[in-house]
Design a protein around this motif. Structure first.
Motif, PDB file in Angstrom:
ATOM      1  N   UNK A  31      -3.590   2.220  -3.109  1.00 55.48           N
ATOM      2  CA  UNK A  31      -3.062   3.537  -2.722  1.00 55.48           C
ATOM      3  C   UNK A  31      -4.098   4.261  -1.871  1.00 55.48           C
ATOM      4  N   UNK A  32      -3.614   4.996  -0.873  1.00 56.94           N
ATOM      5  CA  UNK A  32      -4.506   5.854  -0.078  1.00 56.94           C
ATOM      6  C   UNK A  32      -4.103   7.302  -0.335  1.00 56.94           C
ATOM      7  N   UNK A  87      -1.551   0.051  -8.746  1.00 55.49           N
ATOM      8  CA  UNK A  87      -1.392   1.495  -8.965  1.00 55.49           C
ATOM      9  C   UNK A  87       0.043   1.845  -9.317  1.00 55.49           C
ATOM     10  N   UNK A  88       0.132   2.932 -10.046  1.00 59.40           N
ATOM     11  CA  UNK A  88       1.425   3.495 -10.426  1.00 59.40           C
ATOM     12  C   UNK A  88       1.357   4.961 -10.001  1.00 59.40           C
ATOM     13  N   UNK A  89       2.277   5.382  -9.145  1.00 60.14           N
ATOM     14  CA  UNK A  89       2.238   6.774  -8.674  1.00 60.14           C
ATOM     15  C   UNK A  89       3.486   7.488  -9.168  1.00 60.14           C
ATOM     16  N   UNK A  92       8.965   6.948  -9.861  1.00 63.51           N
ATOM     17  CA  UNK A  92       7.712   6.191  -9.812  1.00 63.51           C
ATOM     18  C   UNK A  92       7.672   5.202  -8.648  1.00 63.51           C
ATOM     19  N   UNK A  93       6.489   5.015  -8.079  1.00 61.96           N
ATOM     20  CA  UNK A  93       6.249   4.026  -7.025  1.00 61.96           C
ATOM     21  C   UNK A  93       5.115   3.105  -7.484  1.00 61.96           C
ATOM     22  N   UNK A  94       5.220   1.816  -7.113  1.00 63.59           N
ATOM     23  CA  UNK A  94       4.190   0.834  -7.497  1.00 63.59           C
ATOM     24  C   UNK A  94       3.605   0.178  -6.253  1.00 63.59           C
ATOM     25  N   UNK A  96       0.848  -1.198   0.000  1.00 68.96           N
ATOM     26  CA  UNK A  96       0.000   0.000   0.000  1.00 68.96           C
ATOM     27  C   UNK A  96       0.884   1.249   0.000  1.00 68.96           C
ATOM     28  N   UNK A  97       0.588   2.156  -0.913  1.00 67.62           N
ATOM     29  CA  UNK A  97       1.236   3.470  -0.903  1.00 67.62           C
ATOM     30  C   UNK A  97       0.295   4.445  -0.220  1.00 67.62           C
TER      31      UNK A  97
END
Ligand SMILES: Cc1cc2nc3c(=O)[nH]c(=O)nc-3n(C[C@H](O)[C@H](O)[C@H](O)COP(=O)(O)OP(=O)(O)OC[C@H]3O[C@@H](n4cnc5c(N)ncnc54)[C@H](O)[C@@H]3O)c2cc1C
Length: 476
Positions: free
Chosen positions: A286-287, A272-274, A280-282, A59-60
């Motif tokens: 995501x919250x 998700x890809x942020x 980039x974060x995977x 979880x991001x």
């Protein structure tokens, strides 16, 4: 039950030099000292700049304010791998304890509003953090010419307000059409035969009741829904050594990447890809805990775009502003036992509401609040103009001989690019349902938390905290 409204309740709100003194403006100058352990035993251990470490988590969490920290703490305690991504170079978001004047002063939230049953009270106990109760009745009111008002004079104003508010409250119950709270006040006031002086005092009172607590003036608040929120009982308390003791306590051991501004979030069945300013974060989920102001600016791109229900809730709700001006003097020249100083100046809402910090921190510090349109207006002035305005008012009350401050801090939350305001409120034609719509997850991948997702306790630290715990519960 309807809330009792008392203008001295202005403390419930906020949650309150010379030109060469230290000037710190929210969002414009970051506070490098904030993560210092000075005065604090609590310290997050895994905070780093975003260019280090792995970039994948289960979880991001986007945003290291209290809601993000609460969600992370809850998930990590259940064994879930979490990374928090934060654009600022500090944690805490709208909880920001500054020490640049040599004493801890909160530029964002100050109070636990209602300690009874409040989860923040539990955190304060858990982290061994000292609190001091506020006494809202311990204040003085000065008229525009600096004359101290008698209790009976002030009681007259309170009684007038209450009699008018009773009718407004009835209107709120009876009406089939929403409109602004100001329109309702105007309708009631126009049916009374009030003198110009009564009107002046009444307007001062009304403005204080709404603009400080809601960060919005009555014409920006929904008659139906402006006060739909709930409250905890008991005293309100402040943190003499700063509110960030709570966020630091929560952050202990969490993986937090600072200085990474999120610019785009892509989500779908695969996760998700942020995209951030630091790469980039995977993750699986995501919250998003960005303030409503950030969501309204649409600076972060969602792919696919947010569902219509959520986007229209973002559009309908509004962000208000509450700003603080702290002044530190060489010594105390005011009555050091009182807490609140109210000034019924020539202009409604301008330099009206002050707090004496001697009872909290035993230092010669005064703080003035400005909310709603006055807050936004003040943000346009230079620091020198703001300090001069403060001193002009203090000289009306305390005389020409009072010294210039040694230092000052001025917040400008409306201009803060990572908040765009202080907290949310419900304008005409919006409702508590919009807070629920903001909390609603999308496709069990994209989750939301933050004060503006809390229908019961919006605009508060405890509302933000509880939303973080709740969203983590949904995911876990
Ligand atoms: C002046 C003021 C006084 C207040 N007084 C009180 C009070 O006395 N008592 C009370 O209970 N509440 C008070 N509040 C409200 C309280 O501070 C907030 O409700 C609460 O702190 C919000 O927490 P949050 O986690 O929802 O949001 P935030 O604390 O704003 O956290 C969101 C985080 O997201 C980050 N972020 C934003 N955009 C991005 C991006 N693109 N990429 C990465 N990160 C991003 C932000 O930097 C921030 O750290 C006050 C607020 C203000 C401003």
């Amino acid at each position: 039950m309807r809330k009792q409204i008392n203008r001295r309740d202005f403390l419930r709100i906020a949650s309150i030099g010379t030109a060469s003194a230290i000037a710190l403006s929210c969002g414009l100058i970051e506070d490098p000292h904030l993560l210092s352990t000075e005065d604090l035993d609590l310290m997050p251990t895994d905070i780093s700049q975003a260019d280090s470490g792995t970039r994948e988590a289960e979880v991001l969490i986007l945003g290291a304010g209290i809601s993000g920290l609460a969600a992370a703490r809850t998930l990590v305690d259940k064994g879930i791998r979490v990374i928090i991504i934060e654009a600022r170079n500090r944690i805490g978001g709208r909880m920001w304890t500054d020490t640049s004047l040599g004493v801890p002063l909160d530029l964002g939230a100050s109070w636990i509003h209602g300690v009874k049953g409040n989860p923040i009270t539990e955190l304060a106990k858990k982290f061994g953090v000292q609190t001091v109760a506020s006494d809202y009745d311990n204040g003085l009111v000065f008229d525009f010419d600096g004359r101290e008002m008698s209790d009976s004079e002030y009681t007259e104003i309170e009684d007038l307000f209450e009699s008018i508010y009773e009718e407004v409250a009835q209107m709120q119950e009876d009406t089939d059409n929403d409109r602004s709270l100001q329109q309702a006040f105007d309708e009631v006031i126009s049916s009374r035969d009030l003198s110009a002086e009564e009107l002046r005092r009444l307007n001062f009172y009304i403005q204080g009741v709404t603009s400080l607590e809601y960060g919005a003036d009555p014409d920006d608040l929904s008659l139906w829904e402006w006060d739909q929120d709930e409250e905890f009982g008991g005293n309100d308390v402040v943190f003499p050594k700063g509110y960030n003791q709570i966020t630091d306590g929560l952050a202990n051991g969490l993986d937090i990447r600072l200085g990474a501004k999120v610019v785009a979030i892509s989500y779908g069945a695969d996760g998700v890809e942020v995209n951030t300013s630091s790469g980039m974060f995977l993750a699986d989920k995501v919250i998003v805990t960005f303030p409503l102001g950030v969501l309204k600016q649409a600076e972060v791109k969602f792919e696919p775009p947010l569902p219509e229900l959520k986007q229209s809730a973002i559009d309908r709700l509004d962000m208000g502003v509450l700003d603080k001006v702290y002044l530190k003097f060489p010594g105390v020249f005011w009555n050091e036992e009182i807490e609140g100083i109210s000034y019924m100046g020539e202009r409604v809402g301008e330099w009206c509401d002050w707090l004496n910090f001697v009872p909290y921190i035993n230092e010669p510090v005064l703080m003035a609040f400005h909310g709603g349109a006055k807050g936004y207006e003040l943000e346009e002035l230079s620091d020198d103009e703001i300090v001069a305005g403060a001193m002009k008012t203090l000289r009306v009350i305390y005389g020409d001989e009072i010294p210039e401050p040694d230092g000052f801090i001025i917040t400008r939350w409306g201009k803060d690019p990572l908040a765009f305001g202080s907290y949310s409120h419900i304008p005409p034609f919006a409702s508590g349902d919009d807070y629920d719509a903001l909390f609603e997850p999308v496709d069990e991948v994209l989750y939301f938390a933050g004060e503006a997702t809390s229908r019961e306790y919006p605009a508060t630290v405890h509302g933000a905290y509880l939303s973080g715990v709740a969203v983590a519960g949904k995911i876990a």
